[in-house]
Design a protein around this motif. Sequence first.
Motif, PDB file in Angstrom:
ATOM      1  N   LEU A 109       0.810  -1.217   0.000  1.00  0.00           N
ATOM      2  CA  LEU A 109       0.000   0.000   0.000  1.00  0.00           C
ATOM      3  C   LEU A 109       0.845   1.269   0.000  1.00  0.00           C
ATOM      4  O   LEU A 109       0.309   2.359   0.143  1.00  0.00           O
ATOM      5  N   ASP A 110       2.148   1.132  -0.163  1.00  0.00           N
ATOM      6  CA  ASP A 110       3.027   2.301  -0.113  1.00  0.00           C
ATOM      7  C   ASP A 110       2.631   3.374  -1.127  1.00  0.00           C
ATOM      8  O   ASP A 110       2.614   4.568  -0.814  1.00  0.00           O
ATOM      9  N   GLU A 111       2.349   2.961  -2.344  1.00  0.00           N
ATOM     10  CA  GLU A 111       1.994   3.940  -3.378  1.00  0.00           C
ATOM     11  C   GLU A 111       0.706   4.661  -3.030  1.00  0.00           C
ATOM     12  O   GLU A 111       0.570   5.868  -3.276  1.00  0.00           O
ATOM     13  N   LEU A 112      -0.239   3.925  -2.470  1.00  0.00           N
ATOM     14  CA  LEU A 112      -1.507   4.545  -2.081  1.00  0.00           C
ATOM     15  C   LEU A 112      -1.289   5.554  -0.965  1.00  0.00           C
ATOM     16  O   LEU A 112      -1.806   6.676  -1.014  1.00  0.00           O
ATOM     17  N   PHE A 113      -0.502   5.175   0.052  1.00  0.00           N
ATOM     18  CA  PHE A 113      -0.214   6.103   1.142  1.00  0.00           C
ATOM     19  C   PHE A 113       0.522   7.338   0.633  1.00  0.00           C
ATOM     20  O   PHE A 113       0.261   8.460   1.071  1.00  0.00           O
ATOM     21  N   SER A 114       1.450   7.133  -0.296  1.00  0.00           N
ATOM     22  CA  SER A 114       2.203   8.248  -0.851  1.00  0.00           C
ATOM     23  C   SER A 114       1.274   9.203  -1.596  1.00  0.00           C
ATOM     24  O   SER A 114       1.389  10.427  -1.477  1.00  0.00           O
ATOM     25  N   GLU A 115       0.344   8.627  -2.356  1.00  0.00           N
ATOM     26  CA  GLU A 115      -0.612   9.445  -3.112  1.00  0.00           C
ATOM     27  C   GLU A 115      -1.523  10.226  -2.165  1.00  0.00           C
ATOM     28  O   GLU A 115      -1.770  11.420  -2.375  1.00  0.00           O
ATOM     29  N   ILE A 116      -2.013   9.565  -1.119  1.00  0.00           N
ATOM     30  CA  ILE A 116      -2.883  10.248  -0.150  1.00  0.00           C
ATOM     31  C   ILE A 116      -2.129  11.396   0.520  1.00  0.00           C
ATOM     32  O   ILE A 116      -2.643  12.512   0.644  1.00  0.00           O
ATOM     33  N   ILE A 153     -12.772  -8.841  -4.733  1.00  0.00           N
ATOM     34  CA  ILE A 153     -14.200  -8.513  -4.707  1.00  0.00           C
ATOM     35  C   ILE A 153     -14.499  -7.425  -5.737  1.00  0.00           C
ATOM     36  O   ILE A 153     -15.492  -7.490  -6.479  1.00  0.00           O
ATOM     37  N   TYR A 154     -13.618  -6.427  -5.789  1.00  0.00           N
ATOM     38  CA  TYR A 154     -13.777  -5.325  -6.743  1.00  0.00           C
ATOM     39  C   TYR A 154     -13.732  -5.828  -8.184  1.00  0.00           C
ATOM     40  O   TYR A 154     -14.569  -5.447  -9.014  1.00  0.00           O
ATOM     41  N   ILE A 208     -10.822   2.386  -1.867  1.00  0.00           N
ATOM     42  CA  ILE A 208      -9.468   1.843  -1.780  1.00  0.00           C
ATOM     43  C   ILE A 208      -9.128   1.050  -3.033  1.00  0.00           C
ATOM     44  O   ILE A 208      -8.050   1.207  -3.613  1.00  0.00           O
ATOM     45  N   ALA A 209     -10.035   0.188  -3.454  1.00  0.00           N
ATOM     46  CA  ALA A 209      -9.814  -0.636  -4.647  1.00  0.00           C
ATOM     47  C   ALA A 209      -9.595   0.228  -5.881  1.00  0.00           C
ATOM     48  O   ALA A 209      -8.696  -0.021  -6.691  1.00  0.00           O
ATOM     49  N   LYS A 210     -10.402   1.261  -6.030  1.00  0.00           N
ATOM     50  CA  LYS A 210     -10.272   2.160  -7.182  1.00  0.00           C
ATOM     51  C   LYS A 210      -8.945   2.910  -7.136  1.00  0.00           C
ATOM     52  O   LYS A 210      -8.295   3.094  -8.176  1.00  0.00           O
ATOM     53  N   ALA A 211      -8.567   3.353  -5.955  1.00  0.00           N
ATOM     54  CA  ALA A 211      -7.311   4.105  -5.811  1.00  0.00           C
ATOM     55  C   ALA A 211      -6.120   3.235  -6.211  1.00  0.00           C
ATOM     56  O   ALA A 211      -5.229   3.675  -6.933  1.00  0.00           O
ATOM     57  N   ILE A 212      -6.102   1.988  -5.752  1.00  0.00           N
ATOM     58  CA  ILE A 212      -5.022   1.073  -6.085  1.00  0.00           C
ATOM     59  C   ILE A 212      -5.023   0.792  -7.572  1.00  0.00           C
ATOM     60  O   ILE A 212      -3.967   0.762  -8.227  1.00  0.00           O
ATOM     61  N   VAL A 214      -6.119   2.700 -10.033  1.00  0.00           N
ATOM     62  CA  VAL A 214      -5.660   3.883 -10.766  1.00  0.00           C
ATOM     63  C   VAL A 214      -4.148   4.002 -10.685  1.00  0.00           C
ATOM     64  O   VAL A 214      -3.467   4.279 -11.680  1.00  0.00           O
ATOM     65  N   LEU A 215      -3.580   3.771  -9.504  1.00  0.00           N
ATOM     66  CA  LEU A 215      -2.130   3.873  -9.323  1.00  0.00           C
ATOM     67  C   LEU A 215      -1.386   2.859 -10.175  1.00  0.00           C
ATOM     68  O   LEU A 215      -0.344   3.148 -10.733  1.00  0.00           O
ATOM     69  N   GLU A 216      -1.947   1.658 -10.298  1.00  0.00           N
ATOM     70  CA  GLU A 216      -1.278   0.623 -11.091  1.00  0.00           C
ATOM     71  C   GLU A 216      -1.327   0.946 -12.573  1.00  0.00           C
ATOM     72  O   GLU A 216      -0.389   0.689 -13.310  1.00  0.00           O
ATOM     73  N   VAL A 217      -2.447   1.537 -13.006  1.00  0.00           N
ATOM     74  CA  VAL A 217      -2.560   1.933 -14.410  1.00  0.00           C
ATOM     75  C   VAL A 217      -1.555   3.025 -14.747  1.00  0.00           C
ATOM     76  O   VAL A 217      -0.920   3.031 -15.787  1.00  0.00           O
ATOM     77  N   GLU A 218      -1.401   3.953 -13.799  1.00  0.00           N
ATOM     78  CA  GLU A 218      -0.464   5.048 -14.014  1.00  0.00           C
ATOM     79  C   GLU A 218       0.973   4.536 -14.050  1.00  0.00           C
ATOM     80  O   GLU A 218       1.820   5.061 -14.724  1.00  0.00           O
TER      81      GLU A 218
END
Length: 218
Positions: A109-116, A153-154, A208-212, A214-218
Amino acid sequence: MNKHEKNELYTQSTEIALSGVSSLVGFAIGGPTGAVVGGVMTPTAKLAYQLVKSCSDRRKKRVVNVVEQAFIGSGKKEEDILQELLDNPEWADSIITMIQQLLYTDPELDELFSEIMSLVIKTDNDKERNRLIVFNSSIKGLNKVQVQIIRCIYNKGGSLSASDISKIVDVPELELRNAVRDLELRGMIIDDGTEPTVWVLRELGLAIAKAIDVLEVE
């Protein structure tokens, strides 16, 4: 100058050259108490100290990387961010808490935390900043398997049976109970009340699922 003195000088020079981010993280997460590994220590004590120091160094390197990416992503200069933190103790406390939370969350989740964090630093809207801080706190402590559960699930349209989740993450259904119940308590998924059990993503889990994603697509 002997070898020991040269090493000390090199260490001091390195510390002086540390970036503002590295210094900030160092103060936030701490590390070994700085005990000197000398002749009075037993071989096992030396090994224990070296192990702790090695783990601490890796941990700090990881957190520094996350925070540096957040600073860069905010579009603000490092000095301006640090000055803003200095001028606003409440804001500084929030950032320190966010940094400390990184220690208890899966590196996935590092990328997500960094983005937040970058969005928190970037915005000047107090309401939006508070929303992001709450979002950040809500995902503290999530582990890799729980992230996989949310994502599977997403990817299956927002709902999935407990047995199918078990097959996808390759963990026995019985052993997943604590993980899914924790996600339920966090407000990320909900049991739809049917038998056999089907789990449905709630708004927070979906975010959370959407954020992850989006980050992977980027």
